[in-house]
Design a protein around this motif. Structure first.
Motif, PDB file in Angstrom:
ATOM      1  N   ILE A  10       0.864  -1.194   0.000  1.00 42.85           N
ATOM      2  CA  ILE A  10       0.000   0.000   0.000  1.00 42.85           C
ATOM      3  C   ILE A  10       0.896   1.238   0.000  1.00 42.85           C
ATOM      4  O   ILE A  10       1.864   1.316   0.757  1.00 42.85           O
ATOM      5  N   VAL A  11       0.544   2.169  -0.846  1.00 43.03           N
ATOM      6  CA  VAL A  11       1.277   3.433  -0.887  1.00 43.03           C
ATOM      7  C   VAL A  11       0.362   4.527  -0.352  1.00 43.03           C
ATOM      8  O   VAL A  11      -0.777   4.681  -0.812  1.00 43.03           O
ATOM      9  N   ASP A  56      -3.209   7.556   9.977  1.00 47.33           N
ATOM     10  CA  ASP A  56      -3.791   6.338   9.412  1.00 47.33           C
ATOM     11  C   ASP A  56      -2.882   5.732   8.323  1.00 47.33           C
ATOM     12  O   ASP A  56      -3.028   4.555   7.990  1.00 47.33           O
ATOM     13  N   LEU A  57      -1.996   6.544   7.771  1.00 45.55           N
ATOM     14  CA  LEU A  57      -1.103   6.036   6.724  1.00 45.55           C
ATOM     15  C   LEU A  57       0.103   5.297   7.318  1.00 45.55           C
ATOM     16  O   LEU A  57       0.970   4.829   6.576  1.00 45.55           O
ATOM     17  N   ALA A  58       0.141   5.204   8.658  1.00 47.85           N
ATOM     18  CA  ALA A  58       1.258   4.510   9.314  1.00 47.85           C
ATOM     19  C   ALA A  58       1.247   3.005   9.048  1.00 47.85           C
ATOM     20  O   ALA A  58       2.204   2.309   9.386  1.00 47.85           O
ATOM     21  N   VAL A  59       0.178   2.502   8.440  1.00 49.32           N
ATOM     22  CA  VAL A  59       0.122   1.066   8.118  1.00 49.32           C
ATOM     23  C   VAL A  59       0.563   0.796   6.674  1.00 49.32           C
ATOM     24  O   VAL A  59       0.593  -0.349   6.241  1.00 49.32           O
ATOM     25  N   THR A  60       0.912   1.853   5.955  1.00 44.94           N
ATOM     26  CA  THR A  60       1.301   1.672   4.544  1.00 44.94           C
ATOM     27  C   THR A  60       2.778   1.268   4.445  1.00 44.94           C
ATOM     28  O   THR A  60       3.509   1.280   5.439  1.00 44.94           O
ATOM     29  N   ASP A  61       3.204   0.932   3.241  1.00 49.65           N
ATOM     30  CA  ASP A  61       4.602   0.527   3.037  1.00 49.65           C
ATOM     31  C   ASP A  61       5.490   1.724   2.701  1.00 49.65           C
ATOM     32  O   ASP A  61       6.636   1.799   3.111  1.00 49.65           O
ATOM     33  N   VAL A  62       4.942   2.621   1.896  1.00 45.39           N
ATOM     34  CA  VAL A  62       5.679   3.833   1.510  1.00 45.39           C
ATOM     35  C   VAL A  62       4.689   4.991   1.515  1.00 45.39           C
ATOM     36  O   VAL A  62       3.530   4.821   1.123  1.00 45.39           O
ATOM     37  N   VAL A  63       5.147   6.147   1.967  1.00 46.88           N
ATOM     38  CA  VAL A  63       4.290   7.335   1.920  1.00 46.88           C
ATOM     39  C   VAL A  63       4.929   8.367   0.998  1.00 46.88           C
ATOM     40  O   VAL A  63       6.124   8.660   1.116  1.00 46.88           O
ATOM     41  N   ALA A  64       4.127   8.880   0.073  1.00 43.74           N
ATOM     42  CA  ALA A  64       4.600   9.951  -0.814  1.00 43.74           C
ATOM     43  C   ALA A  64       3.998  11.261  -0.332  1.00 43.74           C
ATOM     44  O   ALA A  64       2.775  11.371  -0.195  1.00 43.74           O
ATOM     45  N   VAL A  85       9.693   7.086   3.052  1.00 41.62           N
ATOM     46  CA  VAL A  85       9.031   8.327   2.625  1.00 41.62           C
ATOM     47  C   VAL A  85       9.665   8.845   1.345  1.00 41.62           C
ATOM     48  O   VAL A  85      10.886   8.808   1.179  1.00 41.62           O
ATOM     49  N   VAL A  86       8.814   9.299   0.430  1.00 48.22           N
ATOM     50  CA  VAL A  86       9.276   9.968  -0.790  1.00 48.22           C
ATOM     51  C   VAL A  86       8.698  11.374  -0.751  1.00 48.22           C
ATOM     52  O   VAL A  86       7.481  11.533  -0.667  1.00 48.22           O
TER      53      VAL A  86
END
Lengths: 331, 56
Positions: A10-11, A56-64, A85-86
């Motif tokens: 998940i991104v 809530d995005l703390a469960v993702t693999d990468v955050v843009a 992080v990107v």
């Protein structure tokens, strides 16, 4: 479009403006699961999941990070949670703060890619491509035209009124934004534009990527009105859907025979498309596990810049090179 | 030395006269440089073309 695999990575996308939407489209087309956080967003983007809090995005693999600057604080929180992080940030102060997160990223075994947009971003990948063509490369000069979304336009406006940084013979120099006019030819349909020094983080990141370089400069295109009003609030509302943009990178040095050589490459297209394509390839690299923990600048030796540039081209970015003899005109 | 019948120029006339002389001189110098310049031909070749990336 490839159907996203529910069990796949998940991104997270923070900010769903013009560039964030384009990034989501690229990722969904590649079959990636996308979760979006944007408090200003109305409705749920098709194919993606909207979340109500950044945490809530703390469960993702990468955050843009595609929202208006600053990115550093949010990036630090995600890195502390072990999420790569990107960042698309193009603000000098913010990029400095992001660069300082190297230790945090290493400590939490996460990757941080800084400057993953058009400029910085595509400028770094093109600089790497050109750098490899020269026997001895000494100078990198970047010029950009156009803005993606309204937030990008505001940043472009402010950059012309702030202090520009440059790398000159081994020392950092500061010059007033809006000075140093230079006429640059961008790939069509942009053509020739007057460009001026501006507060852009490209020199900061390029100097890290190419420490042997003696001179690095960055300019943005501007009109007389842009320069005149740069130190005031924006008088006219920015283009809501973004506009066509271009990036042009010029690398000067010497060939194997010692002759002075200048090589130039660039790209043009909708600015948001160019920026989002670079972000997408950086996210892909993180998901593939090919990025080591720590901070990375796009175009730097710690990332496979040729592969990223090739992938950017595959996503539809039309890369161009200037053929002929690059020299000052005699007329 | 004052001569009978001469009228001293006012400051405005003096300024105008100086400006006229300065402009004439600047025009003469610019004309001279333009006449001596060789001109030249603008670049006739070169342009943007697709960037060929090396194979992986």
């Amino acid at each position: 479009m490839t159907r996203p695999d529910a069990s796949g990575p998940i991104v997270g996308v923070v900010g769903h403006g013009v560039t964030g939407r384009r990034l989501s489209t690229y990722l969904l087309r590649l079959g990636t699961n996308v979760a979006v956080y944007d408090p200003a967003m109305s409705g749920t983007p098709r194919g993606a999941v909207a979340v109500s809090r950044a945490n809530d995005l703390a469960v993702t693999d990468v955050v843009a990070l595609c929202h208006p600057q600053p990115h550093a604080r949010l990036a630090a929180e995600y890195l502390a949670a072990g999420i790569s992080v990107v960042s698309m940030s193009a603000d000098v102060v913010d990029v400095r703060a992001l660069v300082d997160l190297d230790h945090t990223a290493r400590r939490h075994n996460a990757s941080l890619i800084v400057g993953a947009a058009m400029s910085p971003g595509l400028s770094g990948l093109l600089a790497d491509h050109l750098w490899r063509q020269l026997h001895v490369a000494e100078e990198i000069h970047v010029a950009t035209h156009g803005t993606a979304g309204p937030a990008c336009a505001v940043q472009h406006h402010d950059a012309l009124g702030e202090t520009a940084i440059g790398w000159h013979d081994g020392v950092w120099i500061e010059r007033p934004g809006g000075s140093g006019r230079e006429l640059n030819w961008f790939p069509e349909p942009i053509g020739a534009k007057d460009c001026y020094r501006a507060a852009m983080p490209d020199p900061l990141l390029l100097q890290r990527s190419f420490p042997g370089c003696s001179r690095i400069s960055a300019r943005v295109s501007g009109t007389r009105r842009d320069r005149l009003t740069a130190r005031f609030p924006m008088l006219t509302p920015p283009h809501a859907a973004g506009d066509l943009g271009a990036v042009r990178v010029e690398v000067r040095g010497a060939g194997a025979d010692g002759a002075r050589v200048t090589v130039i490459a660039g790209a043009s297209g909708p600015t948001a498309d160019l920026a989002a394509a670079v972000t997408t390839v950086c996210v892909e690299a993180c998901l593939a596990g090919s990025v080591e923990p720590g901070m990375h600048a796009v175009g730097g030796p710690s990332l496979d810049a040729p592969a990223l540039l090739r992938r950017t081209s595959e996503l539809g970015v039309q890369l161009q090179e200037f053929t002929g003899v690059a020299r000052s005109s005699a007329w | 030395m004052k001569v009978a019948g001469s009228i001293p120029a006012s400051p405005t006339v003096k300024a105008l006269r100086r400006a006229f002389v300065a402009l004439s001189l600047a025009g003469a110098i610019a004309g001279l440089l333009r006449a001596r310049g060789k001109g030249g031909i603008p670049p006739q070749e070169g342009g943007w073309s697709e960037l060929k990336l090396p194979p992986a």
